[in-house]
Enzyme design. Structure first.
Site, PDB file in Angstrom:
ATOM      1  N   LYS A 193      91.108  41.251  78.090  1.00  0.00           N
ATOM      2  CA  LYS A 193      92.101  41.617  77.079  1.00  0.00           C
ATOM      3  C   LYS A 193      93.500  41.743  77.675  1.00  0.00           C
ATOM      4  O   LYS A 193      93.660  42.159  78.828  1.00  0.00           O
ATOM      5  CB  LYS A 193      91.715  42.963  76.448  1.00  0.00           C
ATOM      6  N   CYS A 201     128.640  50.080  45.331  1.00  0.00           N
ATOM      7  CA  CYS A 201     127.968  50.856  46.383  1.00  0.00           C
ATOM      8  C   CYS A 201     128.524  50.415  47.743  1.00  0.00           C
ATOM      9  O   CYS A 201     128.444  49.236  48.088  1.00  0.00           O
ATOM     10  CB  CYS A 201     126.462  50.609  46.299  1.00  0.00           C
ATOM     11  N   GLU A 244      96.393   5.422  48.087  1.00  0.00           N
ATOM     12  CA  GLU A 244      95.083   4.805  48.353  1.00  0.00           C
ATOM     13  C   GLU A 244      94.015   5.900  48.449  1.00  0.00           C
ATOM     14  O   GLU A 244      92.897   5.768  47.965  1.00  0.00           O
ATOM     15  CB  GLU A 244      95.123   4.009  49.662  1.00  0.00           C
ATOM     16  N   LYS A 269      91.366  33.949  73.339  1.00  0.00           N
ATOM     17  CA  LYS A 269      90.602  34.780  72.407  1.00  0.00           C
ATOM     18  C   LYS A 269      91.433  34.995  71.148  1.00  0.00           C
ATOM     19  O   LYS A 269      92.381  35.774  71.124  1.00  0.00           O
ATOM     20  CB  LYS A 269      90.256  36.126  73.039  1.00  0.00           C
ATOM     21  N   SER A 283      78.605  40.251  70.181  1.00  0.00           N
ATOM     22  CA  SER A 283      80.009  40.571  70.443  1.00  0.00           C
ATOM     23  C   SER A 283      80.239  40.469  71.950  1.00  0.00           C
ATOM     24  O   SER A 283      79.347  40.028  72.674  1.00  0.00           O
ATOM     25  CB  SER A 283      80.355  41.950  69.895  1.00  0.00           C
TER      26      SER A 283
HETATM   27  S1  IVH Z   1      82.495  33.974  71.899  1.00  0.00           S
HETATM   28  C1  IVH Z   1      78.608  35.666  72.526  1.00  0.00           C
HETATM   29  N1  IVH Z   1      84.853  32.826  72.037  1.00  0.00           N
HETATM   30  O1  IVH Z   1      85.945  37.716  69.650  1.00  0.00           O
HETATM   31  C2  IVH Z   1      79.951  35.187  72.347  1.00  0.00           C
HETATM   32  N2  IVH Z   1      84.595  34.758  70.718  1.00  0.00           N
HETATM   33  O2  IVH Z   1      85.072  40.358  70.595  1.00  0.00           O
HETATM   34  C3  IVH Z   1      80.618  35.751  71.162  1.00  0.00           C
HETATM   35  N3  IVH Z   1      86.606  35.437  69.535  1.00  0.00           N
HETATM   36  O3  IVH Z   1      83.261  38.151  67.446  1.00  0.00           O
HETATM   37  C4  IVH Z   1      81.921  35.246  70.855  1.00  0.00           C
HETATM   38  N4  IVH Z   1      87.908  33.811  70.265  1.00  0.00           N
HETATM   39  O4  IVH Z   1      85.203  36.637  66.690  1.00  0.00           O
HETATM   40  C5  IVH Z   1      84.126  33.831  71.536  1.00  0.00           C
HETATM   41  N5  IVH Z   1      86.876  31.703  72.208  1.00  0.00           N
HETATM   42  C6  IVH Z   1      86.145  32.701  71.709  1.00  0.00           C
HETATM   43  C7  IVH Z   1      86.691  33.646  70.829  1.00  0.00           C
HETATM   44  C8  IVH Z   1      85.875  34.672  70.356  1.00  0.00           C
HETATM   45  C9  IVH Z   1      87.832  34.885  69.490  1.00  0.00           C
HETATM   46  C10 IVH Z   1      86.182  36.642  68.799  1.00  0.00           C
HETATM   47  C11 IVH Z   1      84.881  36.466  68.032  1.00  0.00           C
HETATM   48  C12 IVH Z   1      83.981  37.560  68.483  1.00  0.00           C
HETATM   49  C13 IVH Z   1      84.938  38.533  69.094  1.00  0.00           C
HETATM   50  C14 IVH Z   1      84.238  39.331  70.156  1.00  0.00           C
END
Ligand code: IVH
Length: 674
Positions: free
Chosen positions: A321, A439, A37, A118, A84
Site C-alpha cells: 500500500k 453583494c 456501416e 492496485k 482478499s
Molecule cells: S488480486 C487473491 N489484483 O484489491 C487475489 N486485486 O484488497 C485477490 N484489487 O478485492 C485480488 N487491483 O478488488 C488483485 N491487480 C489486482 C488488484 C486487486 C485491485 C482489489 C480487489 C481485491 C482487493 C483486495
C-alpha cells in the site's frame, strides 16, 4: 438467407463482426469501420432478432443496454471464493512476505512476481460459459456475491463474447477484475450531481460502487465505467490448456478482448518489486484512475497452488500500500464563502498540516449536507485527506477530542458579505445569496472573472487588487474599471507612480476584445467560454445579442432552456443593458465576428452529426459560421448539407431519406478551406 440455418449463421456472424468492431473502438481506440456501416450491422441484427426471437441470445451485442428495471439483486455463490489480500506497508513487510514464500518453496533463491497496480475500484467476478458472459457478480462476503449482470453488461469494454474460437475457451471460467471510474469522469459526475441537486460521491471508488448497485441499468449505462481483468477464479479446463503463469493469464485475457492494465510487469525478485513500487509511485499522480498501491503475485501458478491460502487471503500475493496521504489537524474556523453567482460554500480553516509533502491549511466542504454528514464543528480535531491535485478533504472527526462546549454548525441565514437573506431553491443542495452585484463578495468575484485571462485578460489586475478596489469603493461595477485614473490608485497599498501608471495603461489597452470574450466576461450563469463563443458567432455583434429573444437563443446548438433562461434574465434586467451601454460609451469595443460570403457553404443550412477526428466539433461549427453558414441542430427539408463524423446516429438516416447532400469530415474541411 432463405433457410433457418443461414439466418442463425448470419446472426452469429453479426455478433462476431459487431463485437470485433466495438472492441476495436472502445478498448483499442482504433475504429475499423465507418459508423454508419456499424449501425447498418447493428440494425440488421435487431431486425433479425425481432423476426426470429429464437435467435435472440442473452449475449447478443443488442443486449448491452439493459432497459428493464431490476427488482433487487439475486445472491449468487461464487464457484471459487473471492479472496482478499494481506497488506505490506513498507519494504520490511515486503521482505518478510518474500522470505515466507522462499521458506515454503524448498530449493529456490528467488521467485518471479507479477506486479500490478492496485486499482481502487470494485471487485467483480465475470463468469463466461463457452466464451459468453453468463453472469457478473460483486465480491459480497467472498463466498456469495450479488448478481449485477445487467449493469455490468453496460460497461462497453467488457466483452459479452470473448474474441477467438469457441473451442479454445474453457467451458466455464471465472474472471476476476476491477470496475472503476476515471478521476476526470468522477469529477464530471459529481459536478452533474451538484447541478441537479443530487448527492455527490465521496471518492471514485464509491462512485463505481454506487453505479454498479443500481436497480436501473440505464443509470449504470450513463456512467463512464471502466474495467481491468486481474485474476482467475474457477476454471473448467476441459480441452482448454491453462497457462503456466499469472502473466500469461493476463496476456490470454488480453487476446480474448478483456482489458488488462498495461502497467503490469514481471519482477525477477524482491528488489525488482521495490523498483516497480518506486516507478508506480512516481506515475501515480498522472494515471487517469486512482490506485492505492501495487499487488505482487507469485507468477508461477503451480507455485501458487502449492502455497495455498490462510483464512481468506492467499499466501502467494500481497498488496503493497502507498503511505496514507492523510493528516490530523485542528479546525480554527469554519467560514462561508460567496461565489460569483451567489453560491455559499463552507470553508474550514485549520492549523497548517503537512500531508504527503504538501502543507495544507484549509479545505472547502461541498455543502451543508456534507457538514451534517460529518458533524464537523469549529475546534474539532479532524482527519484530512489530500489526493493528488484535488482540494483537501475532511474525511472524519475525532469525536473523542471534541470540547464539551462545541456547537453544531448551522447554515447561515444571511449572506456573510451583504447580509441579505439566503435561500435554498427546492431540490438544490446549495444555499444562495440572491443579491447579485449588490453583494460586495459577488461584486469582487464578478470583477475578478471580468478581468481574468479568458475574459478581458487585464495584466496586473489580480484578485487582491480587485478586492482592494471594491473595498475602497473605487470600483462599483464593470464600467468603473475603465474610469479609473492614476491618482485613484497611486495611494493604494503596494502602489507607486510607475505601477499605478502601468495598471491604468493595461486597463485602457484591454478595451478591444473579441465579442465572445466580452460575453463570457459578463459572467452570466451557465455561459462558459464555449456558450459565449456560440452566442458571439450567432449574433455576431453586441447590439444583436442585446436584442436576443428566447426563440433566437433556443435555435442555437448547445443552448438549452436553462442557459437560455439565465441569458434572458440578464438581458431583461435594464441595469445590465445600461451597464453594457456604459461600457461601450467608455470605448470598450467588442469586436464584431467577421463573416466571409464567398465559400460554397455561405448562407447554406448545415447540420453536423457524430464525432470528428481531425477537427473538434465545436471548431467545425465555428468555422462554418465564419463562412456564413447557418448551423442548426435538426435535419429538415430546408437542410442543404449534413456533415457526418463517427457514430452519426439517426440524423444520417433522416437526411438520406430526405435526399440531403451528405458530406464526410474530410470533404467538409476541403470545402471550408477552398
Ligand atoms: S488480486 C487473491 N489484483 O484489491 C487475489 N486485486 O484488497 C485477490 N484489487 O478485492 C485480488 N487491483 O478488488 C488483485 N491487480 C489486482 C488488484 C486487486 C485491485 C482489489 C480487489 C481485491 C482487493 C483486495
Amino acid at each position: 438467407m432463405k433457410d433457418t440455418l443461414s439466418i442463425k449463421e448470419r446472426v452469429q456472424e453479426l455478433h462476431q463482426l459487431i463485437n470485433l468492431h466495438a472492441h476495436n473502438y472502445h478498448s483499442l481506440d482504433k475504429p475499423t469501420i465507418e459508423d454508419h456501416e456499424y449501425d447498418a450491422l447493428f440494425n440488421e441484427l435487431l431486425e433479425l432478432e425481432e423476426k426470429f426471437p429464437e435467435y435472440l441470445f442473452d449475449f447478443s451485442p443488442s443486449q448491452r443496454v439493459g432497459g428493464k428495471l431490476l427488482d433487487g439483486f439475486k445472491k449468487v455463490e461464487h464457484i471459487a471464493p473471492m479472496l482478499s489480500l494481506d497488506n505490506a506497508f513498507n519494504i520490511d513487510d515486503m521482505k518478510d512476505f518474500n522470505k515466507r514464500i522462499l521458506d515454503r518453496i524448498i530449493g529456490t533463491e528467488s521467485v518471479e512476481y507479477s506486479c500490478e497496480p492496485k486499482l481502487d475500484g470494485i471487485a467483480v467476478n465475470l463468469t463466461y460459459i463457452d466464451g459468453h458472459l453468463e453472469i457478473a457478480t460483486t465480491r459480497g462476503d467472498g463466498k456469495v456475491g450479488e448478481d449485477i449482470t445487467h449493469n455490468v453488461k453496460t460497461v462497453n469494454t467488457i466483452p459479452l463474447t470473448l474474441i477467438g474460437e469457441q473451442s479454445e475457451f474453457p467451458k466455464i471460467i471465472e474472471i476476476r477484475g476491477e470496475v472503476f471510474i476515471e478521476k476526470k469522469d468522477f469529477d464530471r459526475e459529481n459536478k452533474k450531481a451538484i447541478k441537479s441537486g443530487e448527492k455527490t460521491f465521496a471518492n471514485p471508488r464509491n462512485a463505481a460502487a454506487g453505479s454498479l448497485r443500481q436497480l436501473d441499468p440505464s443509470v449504470t449505462a450513463s456512467r463512464p465505467l471502466k474495467y481491468f481483468a486481474h485474476g482467475i477464479g474457477h476454471v473448467d479446463e476441459n480441452k482448454f490448456e491453462m497457462p503456466k503463469s499469472q502473466h500469461e493469464i493476463l496476456k490470454l485475457y488480453n487476446s480474448w478482448g478483456l482489458p488488462v492494465n498495461p502497467l503490469t510487469k514481471v519482477a525477477n525478485d524482491v528488489e525488482d518489486c521495490e523498483e516497480y513500487f518506486t516507478y508506480i509511485t512516481s506515475k501515480r499522480e498522472e494515471l487517469p484512475y486512482e490506485i492505492d498501491g501495487v499487488v505482487y503475485k507469485v507468477n508461477d501458478l503451480k507455485k501458487q497452488t502449492s502455497l495455498g491460502q490462510v483464512s481468506r487471503a492467499p499466501r502467494w500475493a500481497i498488496a503493497r500500500k502507498f503511505p496514507a496521504e492523510v493528516g490530523m489537524t485542528y479546525i480554527k474556523k469554519i467560514s462561508f464563502q460567496v461565489g460569483r453567482v451567489g453560491s455559499i460554500t463552507p470553508v474550514a480553516e485549520f492549523n497548517p498540516v503537512n500531508i504527503g509533502g504538501v502543507v495544507v491549511s484549509h479545505a472547502s466542504i461541498h455543502n451543508f449536507d456534507e457538514i451534517e454528514r460529518l458533524d464537523v464543528r469549529e475546534g474539532d480535531t479532524v482527519k484530512v485527506k489530500r489526493a493528488g491535485d484535488v482540494i483537501p478533504q475532511i474525511i472524519s472527526v475525532d469525536i473523542s477530542k471534541r470540547k464539551k462546549l462545541s456547537s453544531k454548525i448551522s447554515p447561515p441565514k444571511k449572506c456573510p458579505s451583504c447580509k441579505s437573506q439566503l435561500s435554498k431553491p427546492e431540490g438544490d443542495a446549495i444555499l444562495r445569496c440572491n443579491a447579485g452585484l449588490a453583494c460586495p463578495a459577488q461584486k469582487s468575484e464578478s470583477l475578478i472573472h471580468f478581468v481574468s485571462r479568458n475574459a478581458f485578460n487585464i495584466d496586473g489586475l489580480g484578485e487582491r487588487i480587485v478586492e482592494l478596489l471594491v473595498e475602497k469603493k473605487l470600483v462599483l461595477n464593470f464600467a468603473d474599471l475603465f474610469k479609473l485614473k492614476v491618482e485613484d490608485v497611486i495611494d493604494l497599498d503596494g502602489f507607486a507612480e510607475k505601477s499605478a501608471n502601468n495598471l491604468i495603461d493595461s486597463i485602457q489597452d484591454g478595451k478591444v476584445v473579441p465579442l465572445s470574450r466580452f460575453i463570457y466576461a459578463l459572467g452570466i450563469r451557465e455561459v462558459g467560454e464555449a456558450t459565449a463563443m456560440n452566442l458571439a458567432l450567432n449574433f455576431r455583434n453586441i447590439k444583436r445579442f442585446l436584442d436576443a429573444n428566447e426563440d433566437d437563443l433556443l435555435e442555437i446548438n448547445d443552448i438549452g432552456p436553462v442557459a437560455s433562461g439565465y441569458i434572458l434574465e440578464f438581458l431583461e434586467d435594464k441595469k445590465n443593458v445600461y451597464m453594457v451601454q456604459e461600457l461601450l460609451s467608455l470605448g470598450v469595443d467588442p469586436k464584431e465576428v467577421e463573416i466571409t460570403n464567398d465559400n460554397p457553404f455561405s448562407s447554406k443550412s448545415i447540420v453536423i452529426t457524430g464525432s470528428f477526428s481531425n477537427i473538434a466539433r465545436s471548431q467545425l461549427k465555428e468555422e462554418l459560421i465564419r463562412v456564413g453558414a447557418r448551423v442548426s441542430s435538426s435535419v429538415s427539408s430546408k437542410t442543404d448539407f449534413l456533415i457526418v463524423g463517427d457514430k452519426p446516429g439517426s440524423k444520417l438516416k433522416k437526411a438520406s431519406d430526405l435526399g440531403i447532400k451528405i458530406l464526410e469530415e474530410g470533404d467538409a474541411i476541403k470545402i471550408l478551406n477552398s
